[in-house]
Scaffold this motif. Structure first.
Motif, mmCIF file in Angstrom:
data_model
loop_
_atom_site.group_PDB
_atom_site.id
_atom_site.type_symbol
_atom_site.label_atom_id
_atom_site.label_comp_id
_atom_site.label_asym_id
_atom_site.label_seq_id
_atom_site.Cartn_x
_atom_site.Cartn_y
_atom_site.Cartn_z
ATOM 1 N N GLN A 16 0.833 -1.204 0.000
ATOM 2 C CA GLN A 16 0.000 0.000 0.000
ATOM 3 C C GLN A 16 0.867 1.253 0.000
ATOM 4 O OE1 GLN A 16 -2.478 -0.555 3.459
ATOM 5 N NE2 GLN A 16 -3.909 -1.914 2.412
ATOM 6 N N LEU A 20 0.933 4.108 -2.964
ATOM 7 C CA LEU A 20 0.746 5.538 -2.711
ATOM 8 C C LEU A 20 1.940 6.337 -3.235
ATOM 9 C CD1 LEU A 20 -0.842 5.461 0.864
ATOM 10 C CD2 LEU A 20 -1.989 5.958 -1.308
ATOM 11 N N GLU A 23 1.448 6.703 -6.849
ATOM 12 C CA GLU A 23 0.387 7.686 -7.109
ATOM 13 C C GLU A 23 0.943 9.103 -6.984
ATOM 14 O OE1 GLU A 23 -4.042 8.947 -5.449
ATOM 15 O OE2 GLU A 23 -3.181 7.032 -4.801
ATOM 16 N N ILE A 24 1.768 9.330 -5.971
ATOM 17 C CA ILE A 24 2.389 10.651 -5.781
ATOM 18 C C ILE A 24 3.267 10.994 -6.984
ATOM 19 C CG2 ILE A 24 4.116 11.922 -4.416
ATOM 20 C CD1 ILE A 24 2.930 10.440 -1.932
ATOM 21 N N GLU A 115 -4.051 17.201 -3.466
ATOM 22 C CA GLU A 115 -4.210 15.749 -3.571
ATOM 23 C C GLU A 115 -2.919 15.036 -3.161
ATOM 24 O OE1 GLU A 115 -5.746 12.579 -6.969
ATOM 25 O OE2 GLU A 115 -6.015 14.728 -7.305
ATOM 26 N N GLU A 118 -2.663 14.997 0.576
ATOM 27 C CA GLU A 118 -3.548 13.984 1.165
ATOM 28 C C GLU A 118 -2.939 12.584 1.042
ATOM 29 O OE1 GLU A 118 -7.440 14.371 -0.604
ATOM 30 O OE2 GLU A 118 -7.585 16.478 -0.019
ATOM 31 N N VAL A 119 -2.401 12.290 -0.129
ATOM 32 C CA VAL A 119 -1.809 10.970 -0.354
ATOM 33 C C VAL A 119 -0.558 10.803 0.514
ATOM 34 C CG1 VAL A 119 -0.742 9.450 -2.071
ATOM 35 C CG2 VAL A 119 -2.781 10.759 -2.678
ATOM 36 N N GLU A 120 0.232 11.865 0.648
ATOM 37 C CA GLU A 120 1.413 11.799 1.510
ATOM 38 C C GLU A 120 1.015 11.551 2.962
ATOM 39 O OE1 GLU A 120 3.383 15.499 0.560
ATOM 40 O OE2 GLU A 120 4.756 14.483 -0.844
ATOM 41 N N GLN A 122 -1.705 9.933 3.945
ATOM 42 C CA GLN A 122 -2.098 8.518 4.004
ATOM 43 C C GLN A 122 -0.860 7.628 4.079
ATOM 44 O OE1 GLN A 122 -4.484 7.736 0.531
ATOM 45 N NE2 GLN A 122 -6.177 9.025 1.201
ATOM 46 N N ARG A 123 0.136 7.961 3.265
ATOM 47 C CA ARG A 123 1.365 7.165 3.248
ATOM 48 C C ARG A 123 2.061 7.233 4.607
ATOM 49 N NH1 ARG A 123 6.176 8.211 -1.023
ATOM 50 N NH2 ARG A 123 6.307 10.106 0.196
#
Length: 149
Positions: A16, A20, A23-24, A115, A118-120, A122-123
């Motif tokens: 996961q 991520l 995705e970044i 965005e 946000e992803v960072e 989550q990571r």
């Protein structure tokens, strides 16, 4: 007591985290493309501000080729509006349209940067979970070694 479940959890968390990260990277690439497009628009605006009727210019015709041409009328400029549409505008109108495109790109860059944040986040949360899971596995291993002695 088996550590298999903990290892599986660690692998899932790692996958996961990697997803991520990818995705970044994709989002950062998207921002770079938008910045390149914005740079091209800057060049077009500068050219429109400085070009005069009767001036000779190089016009791209595709495939990296250019042809010399004389500007017939700087008040007849075709500007792409997006979605396969274009409009003929005067110099000032064309510049306004291009500046509007830049504003839209700026807004989109901001959205993508949010965005990314946000992803960072989550990571980071997943990395903390992975660290906690690893600590628990180490504690379990130490307990098992202590029981085995």
């Amino acid at each position: 007591m088996s550590l298999g479940g903990g290892q599986q959890q660690m692998q899932e968390l790692q996958q996961q985290i990697e997803a991520l990260g990818e995705e970044i990277e994709g989002l950062e690439g998207e921002i770079e493309e938008m910045r390149a497009e914005k740079s091209e628009i800057d060049e077009a605006i500068e050219a429109l501000e400085n070009i005069e009727t009767g001036e000779e210019i190089l016009v791209p015709i595709g495939g990296g080729a250019r042809v010399r041409a004389e500007v017939d009328n700087v008040e007849e400029i075709i500007v792409s509006l997006g979605g396969g549409y274009a409009a003929e505008e005067g110099r000032d109108g064309a510049i306004e349209t291009l500046e509007g495109k830049q504003d839209t790109i700026d807004e989109r860059i901001e959205e993508v940067q949010e965005e990314i944040s946000e992803v960072e986040s989550q990571r980071s949360q997943l990395e903390e979970q992975a660290q906690q899971a690893q600590q628990q596995m180490m504690q379990q291993m130490q307990q098992q070694q202590g029981q085995g002695e």
